[in-house]
Design an enzyme around this catalytic site. Structure first.
Site, PDB file in Angstrom:
ATOM      1  N   ASP A  47     -12.048 -17.922 -42.947  1.00  9.87           N
ATOM      2  CA  ASP A  47     -13.074 -18.856 -42.501  1.00  9.87           C
ATOM      3  C   ASP A  47     -14.168 -18.966 -43.564  1.00  9.87           C
ATOM      4  O   ASP A  47     -14.413 -18.001 -44.308  1.00  9.87           O
ATOM      5  CB  ASP A  47     -13.701 -18.374 -41.190  1.00  9.87           C
ATOM      6  CG  ASP A  47     -12.752 -18.495 -39.999  1.00  9.87           C
ATOM      7  OD1 ASP A  47     -11.809 -19.301 -40.081  1.00  9.87           O
ATOM      8  OD2 ASP A  47     -12.969 -17.783 -38.998  1.00  9.87           O
ATOM      9  N   TYR A  75      -9.199  -5.927 -41.622  1.00  7.88           N
ATOM     10  CA  TYR A  75     -10.499  -6.591 -41.500  1.00  7.88           C
ATOM     11  C   TYR A  75     -11.536  -5.603 -40.980  1.00  7.88           C
ATOM     12  O   TYR A  75     -11.236  -4.734 -40.156  1.00  7.88           O
ATOM     13  CB  TYR A  75     -10.421  -7.756 -40.513  1.00  7.88           C
ATOM     14  CG  TYR A  75      -9.451  -8.841 -40.891  1.00  7.88           C
ATOM     15  CD1 TYR A  75      -9.858  -9.928 -41.657  1.00  7.88           C
ATOM     16  CD2 TYR A  75      -8.123  -8.781 -40.477  1.00  7.88           C
ATOM     17  CE1 TYR A  75      -8.960 -10.925 -42.002  1.00  7.88           C
ATOM     18  CE2 TYR A  75      -7.223  -9.772 -40.810  1.00  7.88           C
ATOM     19  CZ  TYR A  75      -7.650 -10.842 -41.580  1.00  7.88           C
ATOM     20  OH  TYR A  75      -6.761 -11.830 -41.931  1.00  7.88           O
ATOM     21  N   ASP A  89     -17.946 -17.587 -33.293  1.00  6.81           N
ATOM     22  CA  ASP A  89     -18.659 -16.886 -34.368  1.00  6.81           C
ATOM     23  C   ASP A  89     -20.116 -17.321 -34.369  1.00  6.81           C
ATOM     24  O   ASP A  89     -20.538 -18.127 -33.526  1.00  6.81           O
ATOM     25  CB  ASP A  89     -17.997 -17.115 -35.733  1.00  6.81           C
ATOM     26  CG  ASP A  89     -18.017 -18.567 -36.186  1.00  6.81           C
ATOM     27  OD1 ASP A  89     -18.758 -19.388 -35.601  1.00  6.81           O
ATOM     28  OD2 ASP A  89     -17.278 -18.894 -37.135  1.00  6.81           O
ATOM     29  N   ARG A 181     -11.824 -13.929 -34.617  1.00  6.87           N
ATOM     30  CA  ARG A 181     -12.764 -14.540 -33.659  1.00  6.87           C
ATOM     31  C   ARG A 181     -12.221 -14.484 -32.234  1.00  6.87           C
ATOM     32  O   ARG A 181     -12.975 -14.304 -31.273  1.00  6.87           O
ATOM     33  CB  ARG A 181     -13.062 -15.982 -34.060  1.00  6.87           C
ATOM     34  CG  ARG A 181     -13.941 -16.107 -35.293  1.00  6.87           C
ATOM     35  CD  ARG A 181     -14.184 -17.556 -35.670  1.00  6.87           C
ATOM     36  NE  ARG A 181     -12.986 -18.201 -36.187  1.00  6.87           N
ATOM     37  CZ  ARG A 181     -12.567 -19.420 -35.838  1.00  6.87           C
ATOM     38  NH1 ARG A 181     -13.249 -20.124 -34.957  1.00  6.87           N
ATOM     39  NH2 ARG A 181     -11.489 -19.935 -36.378  1.00  6.87           N
TER      40      ARG A 181
END
Length: 303
Positions: A47, A75, A89, A181
């Site tokens: 993103d 992550y 987000d 997300r």
């Protein structure tokens, strides 16, 4: 007749530490410009506000992109508890709030439900195609869509830090197609308090680690300089998770022409996916069958 692409025939991988505020495509375009490369692509979108490993493939390395896309990725992300947003987000609008705050023990217990083979519904603002159109485009027009759940393998999901009552930092290792997300959104729902991602960083992707990545500032500084070529990893770096079979020069020529070739092998199962090399250079990706390598995708020999 198509227009010939301008640029150099440069091949290899450049592992970039993507900064926040840029799309993955913008980073690829910057790399292509800095190296004057004919062809470039990336292995797994981040993103725009996410940071960390974006593996950029150049030239012949683009043929190995699927093996990085399919690899496990790690992550680190911080979620904001008590708020849901329309984008899942911090860039989105807050659409729901809660005063409830779970304890550390409750969070750790809830995380167990997100490990293993799970079903995940991608965010409304995602690149998933709905009737041929990207979901995020329809979401921007105010449409709410029914997006089908899809399987995701989560190898590990752990809490590493609790900054305060509102913020939790997690680390996750997962397979292809995962949306961090959506993990935050669904975890907030499971805890009954809502949540969204505040910060997201990809730590590694397959064999590529953020500790070995180059920044965009460095790319700008080394643009059009041979020193930037020295930062490239070989094409074969994208094949690290596949068995390597070695062959001689004569067999390499046969394989590059699309024919089976004899290879040195020990203990590989019939039909296993693998790659053939000659003098350390990749020749092709294909399958092993009864003492021979059968190519599916060949690489142009380095000049």
């Amino acid at each position: 007749m198509g227009r010939a692409r301008k640029g150099r025939d440069v091949s290899g991988w450049l592992v970039v530490d993507k900064p926040a505020g840029l799309s993955s495509t913008a980073v690829v375009n910057k790399v292509r410009w800095a190296l004057s490369a004919k062809k470039a692509g990336h292995a797994g979108t981040l993103d725009p506000e996410a940071t960390g490993v974006l593996a950029v493939a150049l030239g012949e390395a683009t043929k190995t992109v699927p093996y990085i896309t399919d690899a496990l990725k790690a992550y680190r992300f911080t979620i904001r508890l008590g708020q849901a947003t329309n984008t899942d987000d911090a860039e989105g609008e807050v659409i729901a709030t809660s005063e409830q705050r779970p304890s550390d023990a409750e969070i750790k217990e809830a995380l167990q439900g997100f490990v293993g083979e799970i079903m995940q519904v991608p965010p409304q603002y995602s690149a998933v195609k709905i009737d041929g159109e990207r979901a995020y485009k329809r979401a921007r027009d105010g449409e709410t869509m029914e997006i089908a759940a899809r399987p995701l393998w989560v190898e590990e999901l752990v809490m590493t830090e609790r900054e305060d009552a509102d913020h939790v930092t997690l680390e996750m290792v997962c397979g292809k197609g995962g949306y961090v997300r959506a993990i935050a959104r669904d975890l907030g729902a499971a805890l009954g308090c809502h949540a969204h991602v505040r910060e997201l960083r990809r730590l590694w992707s397959g064999p590529f680690d953020v500790e070995d990545a180059i920044t965009l500032d460095e790319i700008d500084r080394l643009a059009k300089d041979p020193a930037l070529d020295d930062r490239l990893l070989p094409v074969a770096a994208g094949l690290a998770d596949l068995p390597e079979l070695r062959c001689g020069a004569g067999e390499a020529n046969r394989i590059r022409n699309g024919n089976p070739g004899a290879v040195a092998v020990s203990g590989l199962e019939y039909g296993a996916e693998c790659w053939a090399s000659c003098d350390g250079e990749p020749v092709a990706v294909g399958r092993y069958r009864a003492g021979e390598f059968h190519p599916d995708r060949v690489f142009v020999a380095a000049s």
